[in-house]
Design a protein around this motif. Structure first.
Motif, PDB file in Angstrom:
ATOM      1  N   UNK A   1       7.585  23.849  35.917  1.00 13.31           N
ATOM      2  CA  UNK A   1       8.246  25.082  35.072  1.00 13.31           C
ATOM      3  C   UNK A   1       9.211  24.302  33.926  1.00 13.31           C
ATOM      4  N   UNK A   2       9.805  23.148  33.979  1.00 16.82           N
ATOM      5  CA  UNK A   2      10.311  22.646  33.112  1.00 16.82           C
ATOM      6  C   UNK A   2       9.344  21.989  31.985  1.00 16.82           C
ATOM      7  N   UNK A   3       8.189  21.223  32.519  1.00 11.06           N
ATOM      8  CA  UNK A   3       7.033  20.985  31.631  1.00 11.06           C
ATOM      9  C   UNK A   3       6.691  21.950  30.808  1.00 11.06           C
ATOM     10  N   UNK A   4       6.200  23.068  31.514  1.00  9.91           N
ATOM     11  CA  UNK A   4       5.851  24.284  30.503  1.00  9.91           C
ATOM     12  C   UNK A   4       6.531  24.634  29.613  1.00  9.91           C
ATOM     13  N   UNK A   5       7.895  24.598  29.844  1.00 15.78           N
ATOM     14  CA  UNK A   5       8.918  24.938  28.749  1.00 15.78           C
ATOM     15  C   UNK A   5       8.964  24.324  27.721  1.00 15.78           C
ATOM     16  N   UNK A   6       8.805  22.825  27.898  1.00 17.42           N
ATOM     17  CA  UNK A   6       8.992  21.744  26.949  1.00 17.42           C
ATOM     18  C   UNK A   6       7.539  22.086  26.185  1.00 17.42           C
ATOM     19  N   UNK A   7       6.309  22.295  26.798  1.00 19.15           N
ATOM     20  CA  UNK A   7       5.210  22.366  26.047  1.00 19.15           C
ATOM     21  C   UNK A   7       5.432  23.557  25.225  1.00 19.15           C
ATOM     22  N   UNK A   8       5.769  24.862  25.574  1.00 21.98           N
ATOM     23  CA  UNK A   8       5.853  25.900  24.810  1.00 21.98           C
ATOM     24  C   UNK A   8       6.760  25.633  23.509  1.00 21.98           C
ATOM     25  N   UNK A   9       8.006  24.983  23.890  1.00 26.38           N
ATOM     26  CA  UNK A   9       8.771  24.456  22.654  1.00 26.38           C
ATOM     27  C   UNK A   9       8.389  23.752  21.532  1.00 26.38           C
ATOM     28  N   UNK A  10       7.324  22.610  22.223  1.00 23.61           N
ATOM     29  CA  UNK A  10       6.565  21.879  21.176  1.00 23.61           C
ATOM     30  C   UNK A  10       5.600  22.592  20.410  1.00 23.61           C
ATOM     31  N   UNK A  11       4.787  23.580  21.139  1.00 24.28           N
ATOM     32  CA  UNK A  11       3.814  24.452  20.424  1.00 24.28           C
ATOM     33  C   UNK A  11       4.533  25.248  19.476  1.00 24.28           C
ATOM     34  N   UNK A  12       5.698  25.854  19.651  1.00 29.63           N
ATOM     35  CA  UNK A  12       6.362  26.521  18.578  1.00 29.63           C
ATOM     36  C   UNK A  12       6.760  25.586  17.573  1.00 29.63           C
ATOM     37  N   UNK A  13       7.115  24.480  17.737  1.00 33.54           N
ATOM     38  CA  UNK A  13       7.664  23.569  16.909  1.00 33.54           C
ATOM     39  C   UNK A  13       6.314  23.318  15.780  1.00 33.54           C
ATOM     40  N   UNK A  14       5.084  22.732  16.496  1.00 36.47           N
ATOM     41  CA  UNK A  14       4.001  22.627  15.744  1.00 36.47           C
ATOM     42  C   UNK A  14       3.748  23.827  14.865  1.00 36.47           C
ATOM     43  N   UNK A  15       3.689  25.214  15.381  1.00 37.28           N
ATOM     44  CA  UNK A  15       3.197  26.282  14.904  1.00 37.28           C
ATOM     45  C   UNK A  15       4.061  26.391  13.431  1.00 37.28           C
ATOM     46  N   UNK A  16       5.596  26.044  13.598  1.00 33.58           N
ATOM     47  CA  UNK A  16       6.606  26.224  12.410  1.00 33.58           C
ATOM     48  C   UNK A  16       5.847  25.270  11.405  1.00 33.58           C
ATOM     49  N   UNK A  17       5.738  23.992  12.009  1.00 32.11           N
ATOM     50  CA  UNK A  17       5.046  22.906  11.047  1.00 32.11           C
ATOM     51  C   UNK A  17       4.172  23.350  10.302  1.00 32.11           C
ATOM     52  N   UNK A  18       3.040  23.691  11.232  1.00 36.85           N
ATOM     53  CA  UNK A  18       1.546  24.258  10.510  1.00 36.85           C
ATOM     54  C   UNK A  18       1.868  25.643   9.373  1.00 36.85           C
ATOM     55  N   UNK A  19       2.637  26.167   9.786  1.00 37.67           N
ATOM     56  CA  UNK A  19       3.030  27.331   8.811  1.00 37.67           C
ATOM     57  C   UNK A  19       3.707  26.765   7.563  1.00 37.67           C
ATOM     58  N   UNK A  20       4.334  25.781   7.834  1.00 37.46           N
ATOM     59  CA  UNK A  20       5.075  25.318   6.565  1.00 37.46           C
ATOM     60  C   UNK A  20       4.022  24.514   5.669  1.00 37.46           C
TER      61      UNK A  20
END
Length: 516
Positions: free
Chosen positions: A91-110
């Motif tokens: 569960x912790x790993x999934x949460x970390x991956x979701x956080x990373x994906x969110x960060x990447x999505x933000x970077x891609x948008x930028x």
């Protein structure tokens, strides 16, 4: 009185026996009752003991079941705890991956926003560049007095000259590099093969000389009214030349086998001393049989020397027949053995099938054994013989392609070509007729003179080099490289020659003036 005694005894016995029996029966009854009582007591004791033991076992079993249930419960609790811990980790790993994906999505948008801005800036720059380019062209046309088409033609000419020069330089560099590497490798293979191959070289002609013990033997060979010499010539098909040569008779004939038969027969007649037509016929027949045996033995010896087995007996006989065949003074059988050895050595250097290479090299000129008896070139006849006697496609292709008439389909066929050239072109291997030699030199000069910009050419070094003089006004330094390459390709396509031919292109400028 005595009978009274007897009567008394009988009465006593009658009374005593039943009493004794009653007493005995009562005693046994008592004994049985006592034993039964003891058995009952023992049975009760045994039952009590068994009940106690069963109770003990029951308690022990209950205790074991309780312990087992407690242990199982502990294990299940432990496993549940571990699975819960693992699930929490996932569960912790999934949460970390979701956080990373969110960060990447933000970077891609930028990045997308940044790229959009850059693209807009680039489009503005393109428009500015196109405007500046138009202004530059207009300014250039105004300054130079040339239109854009004229300027384009001028630039294209300059670029064409530069590309031509660079192409010539590149071709020269690549050719020199490729030649260095190829020559080095080829020399290693060829020199290694030649060093390992030591063959005897035989030069033969169309005549054979038979030594005589004395000049008187010439008259006996001629016979009365020439009947002996006529019989010998008729039986063998060879001309006997009896001239002033001391103690020698010359046998002349283009068929080497007939000449060999005549030589053996004549030598036998000289040793025997009885020379007359009947004896001549007998000796010629024996000589023919000896030559047949000799051809078979020579063919077998050749196959053994090369190490090739499984060849059809008729092909072996034809190989032996090639012992009496020459090509430009080179013995055909020795040449075939040499080509087989060289092919095998080259194949070993390149990691190919050595036995197949030797087989193809040994049989490559097999058509020469029958080319004076049958119509066709020795290549066509060799292919027909190999097909007739079930040789493989590799050997057949090597036979039909060793002079370049057919394209080589295998590396072994290419090796046979190379080995054939090495064996035929080495110094002293063959004699070339003067007519063929002069014709080749003339063709070499004619090919060179047909090229544009060539002033004159000379074939030198016995045809191993062609020296080309070019017109300096028509051919520049860059063109010389391409001209030399084109001439060499044309020579390779149109001429047949041993070894290689050096193309030497010379460009020189001369200025002449006179002091008066």
């Amino acid at each position: 009185m005595w009978w009274q005694v007897l009567l008394a005894i009988g009465v006593t016995l009658v009374i005593a026996v039943p009493a004794t029996a009653v007493i005995a029966i009562n005693y046994q009854k008592k004994m049985v009752e006592a034993k039964l009582g003891n058995a009952d007591e023992k049975a009760r004791e045994i039952i009590d003991e068994a009940l106690k033991t069963a109770e003990t076992k029951k308690r022990e079993s209950l205790l074991e079941v309780k312990e087992e249930s407690i242990r199982t419960k502990n294990e299940l609790d432990k496993e549940i705890k571990e699975r819960r811990a693992e699930a929490q980790r996932y569960e912790r790993r999934v949460q970390q991956k979701e956080e990373n994906i969110d960060k990447k999505a933000d970077a891609i948008e930028k990045k997308e926003a940044s790229l959009a801005q850059k693209e807009e800036a680039l489009s503005k720059q393109r428009e500015e560049i196109s405007k500046l380019s138009e202004q530059r062209l207009q300014e250039l046309e105004r300054i130079s007095g040339l239109t854009s088409e004229q300027a384009k033609d001028y630039l294209l000419k300059i670029v064409e000259d530069e590309v031509k020069h660079e192409t010539a330089v590149m071709v020269k560099e690549m050719e020199s590099r490729a030649k260095e590497e190829a020559d080095k490798k080829a020399k290693e293979y060829v020199v290694t093969a030649i060093q390992k191959c030591a063959a005897d070289h035989v030069s033969e002609t169309t005549i054979s000389v038979v030594q005589l013990p004395n000049d008187e033997m010439k008259g006996r060979i001629i016979g009365r009214e020439g009947r002996n010499i006529r019989t010998l010539e008729t039986m063998t098909g060879v001309d006997l030349i009896i001239d002033d040569t001391p103690e020698a008779v010359i046998l002349s004939g283009f068929d080497p086998i007939r000449r060999e038969v005549a030589r053996i027969a004549l030598e036998k007649l000289i040793v025997d001393g009885r020379i007359h037509p009947a004896r001549i016929e007998e000796m010629v027949e024996k000589a023919q049989k000896e030559v047949e045996v000799m051809m078979k033995e020579e063919g077998e010896a050749a196959t053994l020397e090369v190490g090739v087995h499984g060849i059809h007996p008729e092909l072996v006989r034809l190989l032996g027949k090639m012992k009496f065949r020459t090509s430009y003074g080179q013995n055909a059988l020795k040449h075939s053995i040499e080509v087989a050895q060289l092919s095998g050595l080259l194949a070993a250097e390149m990691g190919l099938d050595v036995r197949m290479a030797k087989r193809a090299g040994l049989l490559h000129d097999i058509g020469k054994a029958v080319d004076h008896e049958m119509e066709g070139s020795h290549i066509q006849l060799g292919v027909e013989l190999c097909r007739k006697y079930k040789e493989g496609p590799v050997v057949i292709n090597a036979v039909e392609s060793h002079h370049g008439d057919v394209e080589a389909q295998t590396l072994i066929a290419c090796l046979v070509q190379a080995a054939d050239t090495i064996s035929a072109a080495r110094p002293g291997a063959r004699r070339e007729t003067l007519e063929t030699y002069t014709t080749r030199l003339k063709q070499l000069e004619d090919i060179t003179n047909n090229f544009k910009g060539v002033d004159k050419s000379f074939a030198i070094q016995a045809g191993r080099e062609i020296r080309v003089m070019v017109v300096p006004e028509q051919i520049n330094d860059s063109d010389m490289v391409l001209l030399a390459r084109d001439i060499s390709k044309q020579i390779e396509a149109e001429l047949e020659y041993p070894g290689q031919i050096k193309v030497n292109v010379i460009r020189e400028s001369r200025v002449i003036d006179y002091a008066k």
